[in-house]
Design a protein around this motif. Structure first.
Motif, mmCIF file in Angstrom:
data_model
loop_
_atom_site.group_PDB
_atom_site.id
_atom_site.type_symbol
_atom_site.label_atom_id
_atom_site.label_comp_id
_atom_site.label_asym_id
_atom_site.label_seq_id
_atom_site.Cartn_x
_atom_site.Cartn_y
_atom_site.Cartn_z
ATOM 1 N N LEU A 136 21.279 15.101 -38.637
ATOM 2 C CA LEU A 136 19.971 15.182 -37.982
ATOM 3 C C LEU A 136 19.332 16.552 -38.099
ATOM 4 C CD1 LEU A 136 20.716 13.290 -34.610
ATOM 5 C CD2 LEU A 136 19.688 12.353 -36.700
ATOM 6 N N TYR A 137 20.044 17.509 -38.638
ATOM 7 C CA TYR A 137 19.546 18.897 -38.599
ATOM 8 C C TYR A 137 19.817 19.619 -39.912
ATOM 9 C CZ TYR A 137 19.071 23.786 -37.214
ATOM 10 O OH TYR A 137 18.684 25.102 -37.137
ATOM 11 N N ASN A 138 18.852 20.368 -40.375
ATOM 12 C CA ASN A 138 19.061 21.469 -41.304
ATOM 13 C C ASN A 138 17.914 22.460 -41.103
ATOM 14 O OD1 ASN A 138 16.823 20.674 -42.837
ATOM 15 N ND2 ASN A 138 18.036 19.920 -44.565
ATOM 16 N N GLU A 139 17.894 23.531 -41.850
ATOM 17 C CA GLU A 139 16.913 24.590 -41.604
ATOM 18 C C GLU A 139 15.477 24.117 -41.821
ATOM 19 O OE1 GLU A 139 17.369 27.504 -40.309
ATOM 20 O OE2 GLU A 139 19.546 27.267 -40.154
ATOM 21 N N GLU A 140 15.272 23.183 -42.739
ATOM 22 C CA GLU A 140 13.916 22.693 -43.007
ATOM 23 C C GLU A 140 13.390 21.853 -41.848
ATOM 24 O OE1 GLU A 140 12.229 23.714 -45.415
ATOM 25 O OE2 GLU A 140 13.581 24.253 -47.053
ATOM 26 N N ASN A 185 14.999 14.393 -44.116
ATOM 27 C CA ASN A 185 15.480 13.719 -42.916
ATOM 28 C C ASN A 185 16.557 12.682 -43.250
ATOM 29 O OD1 ASN A 185 15.048 12.836 -39.949
ATOM 30 N ND2 ASN A 185 14.751 10.937 -41.089
ATOM 31 N N LEU A 186 16.418 12.021 -44.402
ATOM 32 C CA LEU A 186 17.408 11.023 -44.812
ATOM 33 C C LEU A 186 18.695 11.661 -45.333
ATOM 34 C CD1 LEU A 186 15.048 8.504 -46.672
ATOM 35 C CD2 LEU A 186 16.123 8.184 -44.430
ATOM 36 N N PHE A 187 18.561 12.815 -45.989
ATOM 37 C CA PHE A 187 19.730 13.474 -46.604
ATOM 38 C C PHE A 187 19.764 14.963 -46.249
ATOM 39 C CE2 PHE A 187 18.174 10.087 -49.458
ATOM 40 C CZ PHE A 187 19.245 9.202 -49.369
ATOM 41 N N PRO A 188 19.870 15.306 -44.964
ATOM 42 C CA PRO A 188 19.791 16.723 -44.566
ATOM 43 C C PRO A 188 20.937 17.579 -45.081
ATOM 44 C CG PRO A 188 20.478 15.345 -42.712
ATOM 45 C CD PRO A 188 20.078 14.414 -43.812
ATOM 46 N N ARG A 189 22.066 16.965 -45.394
ATOM 47 C CA ARG A 189 23.200 17.755 -45.887
ATOM 48 C C ARG A 189 22.991 18.220 -47.330
ATOM 49 N NH1 ARG A 189 25.871 13.361 -43.268
ATOM 50 N NH2 ARG A 189 27.171 13.984 -41.490
ATOM 51 N N HIS A 190 22.098 17.549 -48.054
ATOM 52 C CA HIS A 190 21.998 17.790 -49.488
ATOM 53 C C HIS A 190 20.646 18.332 -49.945
ATOM 54 C CE1 HIS A 190 25.759 15.558 -49.751
ATOM 55 N NE2 HIS A 190 25.198 14.552 -49.108
ATOM 56 N N LEU A 191 19.607 18.206 -49.126
ATOM 57 C CA LEU A 191 18.269 18.548 -49.587
ATOM 58 C C LEU A 191 17.657 19.688 -48.789
ATOM 59 C CD1 LEU A 191 16.679 14.998 -50.143
ATOM 60 C CD2 LEU A 191 17.650 16.523 -51.863
#
Length: 472
Positions: free
Chosen positions: A9-13, A332-338
């Motif tokens: 659910l989270y990344n810097e973007e 949002n769908l792939f926060p670990r990779h994008l």
């Protein structure tokens, strides 16, 4: 605190934009909208209004009403983005739950990628026209590959590369591009308008054509026109927080949108009608398609300058209205990779797989499918407004939006009131496509969707205990 956030659910973007980084002024917001409002679809929309029997002056009335409604909707839907610095795909979790939110996110992302592909292909045609005008060698490359001539493939590669360059450094490069592109498109549009005034010795013949509709027929056509105009931007009414999260104050976002949206549209529409009026005098018929007009004039210099303007206008609307929201939706769908750069590149790749050169021969199917998908976003807009203003009372626990099993989790990640409101609203607004008795709903589908989404969600959500964060 970040360690407590769910990795899916989270990344810097997706993180809230820090207050010190919310540095967009009203001017940035206005120029972004200027760049989006001045596009080929909006230019040709006046033709559609006049084709159903409205006069030029009544077209302006339709535009005024439609864009006033859009402005109010976007003003209210943008407020949460400006206050909390969060994008649409995070904000929507409040109403739908972290898992349920993927439904409107995917719908919005699909529309964004599709419209990017279609509009970028329009710019590809303009690029091909420019290069064919400048080079006989280029014009000779007509061997077809996968349904498209090889010169068109090369032109498409150039246009796709331009989109990639503008979006490669994130939102701030997009902001700086729009600061130049938005006003520049207006300047070129004014030059075309002065040309039209010169050729037509005034406003031109289209402004003298009277209305052919009266009474209930006029009311019905007016409603169809307003709904159609709103339909062009209904998707952006949902994800306006993607932009407003960078604006420094509520005052800046409302002033910027007021200048860039309704005022610019009211200036742009008569410009389109005046320019087209000149084509009636020159060619004996109205030419609303700008690319067709450039070819009809048969002036190499005008083809090059006009084609470049069309490309610029397409870039200015595509990077903000399509690449930006689609990128956030993919993140949002792939926060670990994008991150934003990778997501925007993925949008470009997906755009090719939509094979827009094949869709162009089936325009009716394009609009029918997008009307159905876009119609579902009316309920999403209603649900978002109801959740933020009625249920949450403009108070959100932002950290909880990035966690599972917190106050926005609903039933294992699904907030059922929003899911039910969306399904019912979408079923009603789309029914006219399949059931003749509901065909009239299509004329006001967006309004029906917003009202149903708002009303059903409020009715159901009030029966479910909602944790309060008003004390925050």
């Amino acid at each position: 605190m970040k360690a407590a956030f769910a990795a899916d659910l989270y990344n810097e973007e997706l993180a809230p934009v820090a207050p010190e980084r919310r540095n967009w002024s009203w001017l940035n917001m206005a120029t972004v909208w200027m760049g989006m409002v001045h596009n080929i679809v909006a230019y040709e929309a006046a033709a559609g209004l006049m084709a159903i029997g409205l006069s030029a002056w009544e077209c302006l009335e339709v535009v005024a009403v439609a864009y006033a409604i859009l402005f109010v909707t976007m003003w209210f839907n943008a407020r949460a983005g400006t206050r909390y610095g969060i994008p649409f795909c995070v904000l929507i979790r409040s109403a739908f739950g972290p898992k349920g939110a993927q439904i409107p996110v995917i719908l919005r992302g699909f529309c964004a990628v599709f419209w990017f592909s279609v509009q970028a292909y329009g710019a590809t045609q303009a690029m091909d026209a420019i290069l064919s005008t400048l080079s006989a060698t280029w014009a000779s490359f007509n061997e077809y590959i996968l349904g498209m001539p090889e010169k068109r493939w090369a032109a498409m590669a150039i246009v796709w590369a331009l989109h990639a360059w503008i979006s490669s450094h994130g939102v701030h490069r997009i902001r700086n591009f729009e600061l130049i592109a938005g006003p520049l498109v207006i300047v070129v549009g004014l030059m075309a308008t002065f040309w039209g005034l010169h050729v037509g010795h005034g406003l031109g013949p289209l402004f003298s054509v009277p209305s052919h509709l009266h009474g209930l027929a006029f009311v019905g056509a007016f409603a169809v026109g307003v709904t159609g105009m709103i339909g062009m931007w209904a998707t952006f009414a949902v994800n306006i927080p993607d932009l407003s999260r960078f604006v420094r104050s509520q005052r800046d976002q409302v002033i910027g949108q007021a200048i860039g949206l309704p005022l610019t549209a009211l200036v742009f529409t008569p410009m389109a009608i005046i320019t087209t009026s000149a084509t009636v005098l020159l060619f004996g018929r109205p030419i609303w398609n700008p690319t067709e007009l450039l070819l009809a004039l048969n002036q190499p210099m005008i083809t090059v300058i006009g084609g470049a303007t069309l490309i610029l206008a397409t870039l200015s609307v595509n990077v903000v209205a399509n690449i930006l929201p689609a990128s956030y939706d993919l993140i949002n769908l792939f926060p670990r990779h994008l991150d934003f750069r990778r997501a925007s590149q993925l949008v470009l790749i997906l755009g090719v797989f939509f094979v827009p050169w094949l869709w162009f021969d089936h325009a009716a199917n394009i609009y029918r499918m997008l009307d159905i998908i876009g119609g579902t976003l009316g309920p999403v807009t209603g649900i978002m407004l109801a959740d933020y203003y009625v249920i949450r009372r403009q108070a959100l626990d932002v950290n909880a939006l990035y966690r599972h099993e917190d106050i926005y989790d609903g039933n294992r990640g699904w907030h059922l009131p929003a899911i039910i409101a969306l399904l019912v609203g979408a079923a009603v607004t789309s029914a006219g496509e399949f059931i003749p008795a509901f065909h009239s709903v299509g004329a006001i589908a967006w309004f029906v969707g917003v009202l149903l989404g708002f009303g059903i969600y409020v009715a159901l959500a009030r029966k479910v205990p909602i944790p309060s964060v008003l004390g925050m």
